[in-house]
Design an enzyme around this catalytic site. Sequence first.
Site, short mmCIF file in Angstrom:
data_model
loop_
_atom_site.label_atom_id
_atom_site.label_comp_id
_atom_site.label_asym_id
_atom_site.label_seq_id
_atom_site.Cartn_x
_atom_site.Cartn_y
_atom_site.Cartn_z
CB CYS A 153 -8.20 3.07 5.57
SG CYS A 153 -7.89 2.74 7.31
CB CYS A 154 -4.51 5.78 6.40
SG CYS A 154 -3.50 7.18 6.95
CB ILE A 155 0.06 5.13 4.91
CG1 ILE A 155 1.37 5.07 4.10
CG2 ILE A 155 0.16 4.26 6.14
CD1 ILE A 155 1.46 6.08 2.99
N PRO A 157 -2.77 1.20 1.85
CG PRO A 157 -4.56 2.35 0.84
CD PRO A 157 -3.69 2.34 2.08
CB THR A 216 -11.37 4.74 2.41
OG1 THR A 216 -12.03 6.01 2.48
CG2 THR A 216 -10.95 4.33 3.81
#
Length: 245
Positions: A153-155, A157, A216
């Site tokens: 999630c967030c950065i 990925p 996400t």
Amino acid sequence: MAAVRALVGSRLAAASAFASLSPGGRTPSQRAAIHLSAPHPAAKVALVLSGCGVYDGTEIHEASAILVHLSRGGAESESRNVLTESARIARGKITDLAKLSAANHDAAIFPGGFGAAKNLSTFAVDGKDCKVNKEVERVLKEFHQAGKPIGLCCIAPVLAAKVLRGVEVTVGHEQEEGGKWPYAGTAEAIKALGAKHFVKEVAEAHVDQKNKVVTTPAFMCEAALHHIHDGIGAMVRKVLELTGK
């Protein structure tokens, strides 16, 4: 729970951690029993941390939300951990990330926070030319090759985008939209890495069914905390579904 100090050259002087989450009854726990109303036996999930705090480690709200949703899904956390920083989140004994094996877990989840871009990789400095911590790269490839789901999630990925060629991920929208998506430029870096980016809302998760990667946006969006919490919940639920447990 477990954790790690791992370096990529001299640039990454601080650390990452993973917290093992196992189904009730498999391992002893010092915590209260988890929800017994879970619809299926809980999967054993490794939560990979990168320190404590959004600016140089794991985003605490994201890590906490993941733990809550894993608990709701029936997982029970062990009393083991990693670095003293990550221990503030996960508590317990320190264990090297090198000991994390896909053979002993059903899935792995990576919260965000700048630690993912500073400690787990050099993305914060090098962008699309970044390097990924060798143990993090190993873990991603090992779970992927074993056909076991990975959540980010967030950065975070960007880690999958760098390591798993052609993977599908989301970091939300691709335009800043007046500051609502302040890190929208990350989507272009993900494309430059050879991955496919999908536009999603903050409360949504994208599922790459082929690669079993679920992502996400979380705090990539300036949104109310409960919307971010909902998106993380969607990601965790999809990861648990993909384990088949």
